[in-house]
Design an enzyme around this catalytic site. Structure first.
Site, PDB file in Angstrom:
ATOM      1  N   VAL A  44       0.678  -1.033   0.104  1.00 61.38           N
ATOM      2  CA  VAL A  44      -0.001   0.158  -0.271  1.00 61.38           C
ATOM      3  C   VAL A  44       0.618   1.063   0.148  1.00 61.38           C
ATOM      4  O   VAL A  44       0.560   2.391  -1.065  1.00 61.38           O
ATOM      5  CB  VAL A  44      -0.908  -0.137   1.123  1.00 61.38           C
ATOM      6  CG1 VAL A  44      -1.932   1.413   1.230  1.00 61.38           C
ATOM      7  CG2 VAL A  44      -2.355  -0.984   1.149  1.00 61.38           C
ATOM      8  N   CYS A  45       2.166   1.264   1.141  1.00 58.61           N
ATOM      9  CA  CYS A  45       3.121   2.407   0.760  1.00 58.61           C
ATOM     10  C   CYS A  45       3.304   3.022  -0.036  1.00 58.61           C
ATOM     11  O   CYS A  45       3.544   4.216  -0.916  1.00 58.61           O
ATOM     12  CB  CYS A  45       3.633   2.509   2.361  1.00 58.61           C
ATOM     13  SG  CYS A  45       3.483   1.818   3.488  1.00 58.61           S
ATOM     14  N   THR A  46       3.808   2.007  -1.356  1.00 58.79           N
ATOM     15  CA  THR A  46       4.088   1.798  -2.648  1.00 58.79           C
ATOM     16  C   THR A  46       3.542   2.501  -3.718  1.00 58.79           C
ATOM     17  O   THR A  46       4.066   3.253  -4.569  1.00 58.79           O
ATOM     18  CB  THR A  46       4.820   0.634  -3.276  1.00 58.79           C
ATOM     19  OG1 THR A  46       5.859  -0.118  -2.311  1.00 58.79           O
ATOM     20  CG2 THR A  46       5.199   0.238  -4.661  1.00 58.79           C
TER      21      THR A  46
END
Length: 211
Positions: A44-46
């Site tokens: 998700v952070c990516t």
């Protein structure tokens, strides 16, 4: 430390992917967004960092500087950025703080022990050009942020900082706004020459005044 709207955003010095920075100096006379990520090399952070990189010009138009944070180290950040650039078809173009000692995470209360004892939740702080906190949003680690919504909120915050108006539900740039209750009826015409509509004595609208 519990931070609230209107508080001065705590200053700090940090190691980032673009060198050491002082937060307040980094902001200069701009607005700012500080947002945290649970960990490097997470899916998700990516997608979030890739999205922000693609929206950099939109933040620039609003004089907003972006600063991300993760509790991993600088070497991990640099390797992860290569993955982000590859998988999200972009180039990360803003600093990513290496908060390995968690000092900044604790300063901004980004670690919520009942969610995770070791990693930050998805915190977002919007900071005005007066260094005051204008918005705080906290997402769980499993839910990616809507950065179009953050741009919308920044548009509202910057508009309402300069004019005696508020923005109604689901407002978007260019739509009518609500006149502040503190403005007397007899003063509306001089303050809002584009015209206005009285829906109820307490509900008065006018075209967006800054366009």
């Amino acid at each position: 430390m519990t931070l609230r709207l209107g508080d001065i955003a705590p200053d700090f010095t940090a190691v980032t992917t673009e060198g050491e920075i002082n937060f307040h100096e980094y902001l200069g006379e701009n607005w700012g967004i500080l947002f945290s990520h649970p960990a490097d090399y997470t899916p998700v952070c990516t997608t979030e960092l890739g999205t922000v990189a693609k929206l950099k010009s939109e933040f620039d138009k609003r004089n907003v500087k972006v600063l991300a944070l993760s509790v991993d180290g600088l070497a991990d950040h640099e390797g992860w950025i290569k993955d982000i650039n590859e998988t999200q078809a972009t180039q990360v173009n803003f600093p990513l703080i290496a908060d390995k000692d968690r000092k900044i995470s604790q300063l901004y209360d980004m670690i919520h022990p009942n969610a995770s004892e070791n990693f930050t939740v998805r915190s977002v702080f919007v900071i005005g050009d007066d260094r005051k906190i204008k918005l705080i949003i906290t997402y769980p680690a499993s839910t990616g942020r809507n950065f179009d919504e953050l741009l919308r909120v920044i548009d509202s915050l910057q508009l309402t900082a300069d004019y005696s108006v508020a923005t109604p539900a689901n407002w978007k740039q260019g739509e009518d706004v609500v006149i502040a209750p503190s403005i007397k009826n007899e003063d509306i015409s001089s303050k809002f020459p584009k015209g206005h509509k009285v829906i109820k004595p307490y509900l008065r609208s006018t075209p967006q005044p800054n366009i």
